[in-house]
Every structure is written in C-alpha cells, then in structure tokens.
Design an enzyme around this catalytic site. Structure first.
Site, PDB file in Angstrom:
ATOM      1  N   CYS A  97       0.436  -6.067 -11.245  1.00  0.00           N
ATOM      2  CA  CYS A  97       0.587  -6.850 -10.147  1.00  0.00           C
ATOM      3  C   CYS A  97      -0.673  -7.406  -9.781  1.00  0.00           C
ATOM      4  CB  CYS A  97       1.202  -6.235  -9.085  1.00  0.00           C
ATOM      5  SG  CYS A  97       2.836  -5.434  -9.424  1.00  0.00           S
ATOM      6  N   GLY A 133      -5.366  -1.357 -12.119  1.00  0.00           N
ATOM      7  CA  GLY A 133      -4.642  -1.751 -13.520  1.00  0.00           C
ATOM      8  C   GLY A 133      -3.294  -2.124 -12.846  1.00  0.00           C
ATOM      9  N   PHE A 168      -7.019   1.682  -0.098  1.00  0.00           N
ATOM     10  CA  PHE A 168      -7.469   0.796  -1.095  1.00  0.00           C
ATOM     11  C   PHE A 168      -8.981   0.707  -0.942  1.00  0.00           C
ATOM     12  CE2 PHE A 168      -3.915  -0.713  -3.531  1.00  0.00           C
ATOM     13  CZ  PHE A 168      -3.128   0.139  -2.894  1.00  0.00           C
ATOM     14  N   LEU A 169      -9.639   1.799  -0.680  1.00  0.00           N
ATOM     15  CA  LEU A 169     -10.924   1.584  -0.535  1.00  0.00           C
ATOM     16  C   LEU A 169     -11.558   2.957  -1.446  1.00  0.00           C
ATOM     17  CD1 LEU A 169     -12.142   1.091   3.036  1.00  0.00           C
ATOM     18  CD2 LEU A 169     -12.564  -0.367   1.018  1.00  0.00           C
ATOM     19  N   THR A 181       8.104 -12.123  -7.770  1.00  0.00           N
ATOM     20  CA  THR A 181       6.778 -12.757  -7.199  1.00  0.00           C
ATOM     21  C   THR A 181       6.611 -14.124  -7.786  1.00  0.00           C
ATOM     22  OG1 THR A 181       5.790 -10.810  -6.770  1.00  0.00           O
ATOM     23  CG2 THR A 181       4.130 -12.623  -6.727  1.00  0.00           C
ATOM     24  N   LYS A 230      -1.825   4.501 -12.987  1.00  0.00           N
ATOM     25  CA  LYS A 230      -2.125   5.397 -11.795  1.00  0.00           C
ATOM     26  C   LYS A 230      -0.975   6.390 -11.990  1.00  0.00           C
ATOM     27  CE  LYS A 230       1.190   3.065  -8.683  1.00  0.00           C
ATOM     28  NZ  LYS A 230       1.263   2.455  -7.178  1.00  0.00           N
TER      29      LYS A 230
HETATM   30  C1  UGA Z   1       0.880  -3.511  -6.102  1.00  0.00           C
HETATM   31  C2  UGA Z   1       0.783  -3.429  -4.486  1.00  0.00           C
HETATM   32  O1  UGA Z   1       0.078  -2.357  -3.771  1.00  0.00           O
HETATM   33  C3  UGA Z   1       2.141  -3.443  -3.691  1.00  0.00           C
HETATM   34  O2  UGA Z   1       2.221  -3.734  -2.524  1.00  0.00           O
HETATM   35  C4  UGA Z   1       2.884  -4.748  -4.377  1.00  0.00           C
HETATM   36  O3  UGA Z   1       4.261  -4.879  -3.890  1.00  0.00           O
HETATM   37  C5  UGA Z   1       2.927  -4.543  -6.028  1.00  0.00           C
HETATM   38  O4  UGA Z   1       1.428  -4.346  -6.376  1.00  0.00           O
HETATM   39  C6  UGA Z   1       3.567  -5.704  -6.370  1.00  0.00           C
HETATM   40  O5  UGA Z   1       3.336  -6.778  -6.473  1.00  0.00           O
HETATM   41  O6  UGA Z   1       4.666  -5.614  -7.174  1.00  0.00           O
HETATM   42  P1  UGA Z   1       1.098  -1.570  -7.696  1.00  0.00           P
HETATM   43  O7  UGA Z   1       0.808  -2.360  -8.585  1.00  0.00           O
HETATM   44  O8  UGA Z   1       2.531  -0.694  -7.999  1.00  0.00           O
HETATM   45  O9  UGA Z   1       1.433  -2.064  -6.353  1.00  0.00           O
HETATM   46  O10 UGA Z   1       0.090  -0.138  -7.279  1.00  0.00           O
HETATM   47  P2  UGA Z   1      -1.076   0.032  -6.457  1.00  0.00           P
HETATM   48  O11 UGA Z   1      -0.710   1.471  -5.799  1.00  0.00           O
HETATM   49  O12 UGA Z   1      -1.265  -0.895  -5.650  1.00  0.00           O
HETATM   50  O13 UGA Z   1      -2.327   0.544  -7.407  1.00  0.00           O
HETATM   51  C7  UGA Z   1      -2.993  -0.606  -8.156  1.00  0.00           C
HETATM   52  C8  UGA Z   1      -4.062  -0.306  -8.947  1.00  0.00           C
HETATM   53  O14 UGA Z   1      -5.156  -0.254  -7.977  1.00  0.00           O
HETATM   54  C9  UGA Z   1      -4.045   1.187  -9.694  1.00  0.00           C
HETATM   55  O15 UGA Z   1      -4.477   0.930 -10.770  1.00  0.00           O
HETATM   56  C10 UGA Z   1      -4.830   2.045  -8.707  1.00  0.00           C
HETATM   57  O16 UGA Z   1      -5.534   3.009  -9.480  1.00  0.00           O
HETATM   58  C11 UGA Z   1      -5.727   0.989  -8.151  1.00  0.00           C
HETATM   59  N1  UGA Z   1      -6.383   1.527  -6.900  1.00  0.00           N
HETATM   60  C12 UGA Z   1      -5.629   1.464  -5.840  1.00  0.00           C
HETATM   61  C13 UGA Z   1      -7.830   1.741  -6.717  1.00  0.00           C
HETATM   62  O17 UGA Z   1      -8.475   1.589  -7.815  1.00  0.00           O
HETATM   63  N2  UGA Z   1      -8.435   1.961  -5.700  1.00  0.00           N
HETATM   64  C14 UGA Z   1      -7.823   2.245  -4.544  1.00  0.00           C
HETATM   65  O18 UGA Z   1      -8.240   2.700  -3.445  1.00  0.00           O
HETATM   66  C15 UGA Z   1      -6.298   1.827  -4.895  1.00  0.00           C
END
Ligand code: UGA
Length: 452
Positions: free
Chosen positions: A282, A279, A271-272, A120, A342
């Site tokens: 990214c 955390g 994502f809601l 990125t 996560k």
């Molecule tokens: C995120 C994006 O989802 C990917 O599409 C992207 O490729 C990646 O960043 C990147 O740029 O490399 P990632 O950081 O691995 O992926 O994890 P996510 O599953 O997106 O979760 C991120 C954080 O959001 C976690 O801490 C999770 O607990 C939190 N989250 C997620 C919430 O608090 N609520 C939600 O409804 C979903």
C-alpha cells in the site's frame, strides 16, 4: 441488505465476511473459479488472523460465486474491491476496475443500486466508473430502467489486523455526490457505526470503542482522503527514520525519542517506530500514485517524494551497518529473521527482506532465513534469489557471521540468546525493528546494533 463484493483479495474478503457477520446477505464474487471453490470449502487463500473463524460464523449469510448474473441482480450495494497494481509510471493499472464496472453494468437490476469503490483508486475514478456503468446500461434493453449511484468508501484496514480494523474502525468515510447513496451506506454500516453486533470472543470489542464516527463527503474528497492517509502514515515512518540518523550520531535513543514526541496528542504514538522502513502493497503504491496524480496537474510533492527516498535509504543502511561490523561481506554467512513485510501476515509485497537478501547476495554473501509463515510463499515467489530456508531461528544462527532481525515476529523477541550466540561463528545481531531487548542480548554474549 443484500450486498455483492467484486474481488476476494484482502479488502474484498474481509469486507464480505464482516458485513455477513453483522447480518447482511453477502455475495463474494471472484473471476478465479479455483479461489471460489476453495472459499466455498472454507479454505482461506490468505493468512489473516481469525478470518477463517469469522468466516465460519458468518457462513449462513455468505455466498461465493464467479457469476455476475448471480451476484448483481437484487443487490442494494455492490462493492468493487479488485486489485489496482502499480504500472511502471507509478499510476495504478485500472484494467480490473473497468472490467468490473462493465460487468456490473451488464447485470444491474431494475431498482436502485449503490456501486461503491473500495479499491484504492485515483481521484476521479468514481466519475469514471459512473460513466462506464452508464454506457453499459444504455446498451441494454432494460438498461434505461436501472438506477444507480456511485460512491467511494475507502478502506483503512491493515493486513494482520484486518478484522479488528473493520469491526472497530477509527472512522468510516463515505463519499458520494448523491444523498440517496449516503443513506443506503449509512444503513449498511449502522451495526458497525453503532457497535450493536455482539463481538466474537476472539475479537473482543476494545473498551475505548464507542460509536464510530462517519464522515460523509463528496466523491473526490473521499478518494483523496485514502491517498493522503497512507501518504501521511508513510511520512511519519520516514520522519522518524530521518530523525534516527541524527539520533545515531548524537548518541540519542530513537525509540525514546519516538515515544517522547508521540505522547504529544497532536502527534500521536503510532507509526513512529524507526527501522528498516515500510513495505507492503500500500504505502509504496499509494505514494507513487499520489505523486503521479499530482504530476498530471503539474504539481510536485517534494515531501511525499522525500518520504520514499528515505524509505529506500533504510535498506541500504543494513548493508552499510553489516559492512562496518564485518569489514568484508564476501564469503560471509548472514541470517535473516523474518521475511514477511510485517508480522502476522505472509504477504511479501515490497518486503524489505527481498531487497536486503538480494543486496547481500550481490556482494557474495550466503544468506539463510526463517519466517514463521512466509517461507513457502517466499520460495514460490522469490525462490530464484537463492536463500537457504531454516526450520527455526537457531538453525539460521548456525555458522552465521551476523543475524538481521527483519520482521518483528513475537517468537524472535524471546529467543534463547545464549544458545543463539553459541551457534554463531561471530555473535552479532542487527535489530532492524528496534524490537529486541538490547541488554539481554548483550548479556548473552552477542554484539548488538540497530538501524536508527
Ligand atoms: C496500510 C495502512 O496502515 C492501512 O490503514 C491501509 O488501509 C492499508 O495500508 C491499505 O492501503 O490497504 P498495511 O500496508 O497493511 O496497511 O500495513 P501497516 O501496518 O500500515 O504497515 C506498513 C509498513 O510500515 C510495514 O512494513 C511496517 O513494518 C512499517 N511500519 C509501520 C514501520 O516501519 N514503522 C511503524 O511505526 C509502523
């Protein structure tokens, strides 16, 4: 096709293994010889479900090396997937990217190669990598006979489901200002676009996956798509957390509210989930980078800035809730269930657990913790915080005044809550992820609260 991938982090390694699995000849390069040795021996340096299984299947097409001279000449496509860690200003550190571009330029062969930014990177990096490659090539005798084009192919995989996201993506985005580069990348991704590979048994193809959409665009648009996608997802989480504050005051159930608005197909259900906030490596980094880039053009991004503020506030709300429940924190024992940012990863970058543990310890709390896979890493990277690690959730509960569910690992959903309650000094649980069965927990004799 022959492919070289520079960097064997999450993105590089997953991309390499998946492309080798669908039949390409892949060279994964990393400057860290120890990492290369361990990958060659089949050891995966990160925790990612099914990565070692897929690596084994793809092994005949995979090569690990630390030599550009081995990886680059003859490659049709070279992916740059090096780290771009944040600097204090929020702008990413592009040192690894520029080193990689120069080293690629020193080894490009005669013939046409597409050099792809998968890391990125700030908008404009495609042009910048192009100029670094041109400068390096021009310094070589045979450099004038090399032909290359730069493309951007942002990665959308999530840690913990990286292979699923790579083999069955929602879309593939390719940005290039030269049509020849688009054609090469189209051929490279064809097995995934058309879903013609046979799915591994442990990663079955979801029924709804048909042909994967390909968006081909210019370099700058592809680069902006990546930042805008992550900012929007971060925003979605912060939005539901902001609404959660209102839900709490009016006595509404934020999980139901999230479900109710997510069923509108214009909004979408993912994502809601309200809770401690995001955390990981990214969202924080990419929202900061987007704000920094906009700042270079004299533009403010108040919506993205607000999303960051709300996310930080969610961590403070844990302490507020515990204070409200326990009145005094000094001298208390509080247990954290989960440390990773996560479930299904041992990644601790910007994990809420770190900040929460530090805030509690600063207030004189003794903090105990458990995580199914991230404890060792926590001790190595954050041992100085001084948590007491426990072998399971029941051991954490022993003598605790409160438990906080920080990471919604499946194994915490079905604990023997009666036993947990018996072990605690004061049976109270703060569900930081809206992941637990409130009724069941209350029936077992615990007091329950959530972060809305
Ligand atoms: C995120 C994006 O989802 C990917 O599409 C992207 O490729 C990646 O960043 C990147 O740029 O490399 P990632 O950081 O691995 O992926 O994890 P996510 O599953 O997106 O979760 C991120 C954080 O959001 C976690 O801490 C999770 O607990 C939190 N989250 C997620 C919430 O608090 N609520 C939600 O409804 C979903």
């Amino acid at each position: 096709m022959r492919v070289a991938i520079i960097g064997t982090g999450y993105v590089g390694l997953t991309t390499g293994v998946c492309l080798a699995f669908v039949g390409h000849d892949v060279f994964c390069l990393d400057s860290d010889q120890k990492k290369i040795d361990s990958l060659s021996a089949g050891h995966i340096p990160i925790y990612e479900p099914y990565l070692s299984e897929l690596l084994e299947e793809a092994r005949p097409n995979l090569n690990f090396t630390n030599s550009y001279a081995e990886a680059i000449p003859g490659a049709d496509v070279v992916f740059i997937a090096v780290g771009t860690p944040p600097t204090p200003s929020g702008a990413p550190n592009l040192e690894f990217l520029s080193q990689a571009a120069r080293s690629i330029g020193e080894h490009l062969d005669v013939g046409f190669t597409v050099v792809v930014n998968k890391s990125t990177v700030p908008i404009g990096s495609g042009n910048w990598v192009g100029s670094l490659l041109r400068d390096t090539c021009e310094q070589r005798q045979e450099g004038s006979r090399t032909e290359f084009a730069v493309a951007s192919n942002p990665e959308f995989l999530r840690e913990g489901s990286a292979l699923h996201d790579s083999l069955y993506p929602d879309r593939i985005v390719i940005g290039a200002d030269e049509p020849r580069a688009l054609e090469v990348l189209y051929s490279l991704y064809r097995p995934i676009l058309d879903q013609t590979f046979s799915a591994p048994t442990y990663l079955p193809r979801p029924e709804i996956v048909g042909a994967v959409p390909l968006l081909s665009t210019d370099l700058a648009s592809a680069e902006l798509i990546k930042y805008a996608a992550n900012a929007f997802l971060a925003l979605k989480i912060s939005f539901i957390n902001e609404i959660g504050l209102v839900a709490e005051r009016v006595g509404a159930n934020i999980s139901e509210v999230g479900r109710g608005i997510g069923l509108d197909s214009r909004i979408g259900p993912r994502f809601l989930s309200a809770g401690l906030g995001w955390g990981g490596s990214c969202f924080g980094k990419d929202t900061a980078a987007l704000i920094a880039t906009a700042g270079e053009y004299g533009i403010q991004l108040p919506i993205v800035e607000a999303a960051k503020k709300i996310n930080a506030r969610q961590r403070d709300r844990v302490v507020e809730k515990l204070l409200h429940e326990l009145k005094i924190l000094k001298g208390r024992t509080i247990g954290l269930l989960g440390l990773a940012f996560k479930p299904n990863t041992d990644d601790l970058r910007e994990a809420p657990a770190i900040e929460i543990a530090q805030k509690l310890i600063d207030r004189g709390v003794r903090v105990k913790a458990h995580d199914p896979i991230a404890m060792e890493r926590f001790e190595k990277e954050h041992g100085s915080i001084g948590l007491q690690m426990c072998k399971d959730a029941c051991e954490v509960a022993e003598g605790c005044d409160a438990l906080v569910l920080v990471t919604e690992w499946n194994e915490y959903r079905d604990l023997d809550w009666e036993l947990v309650a018996k072990k605690m000094r004061s049976p109270f649980i703060l569900d930081g992820r809206h992941a637990l069965d409130r009724e069941k927990i209350m029936r077992a004799g615990l007091r329950y609260a959530s972060i809305s």
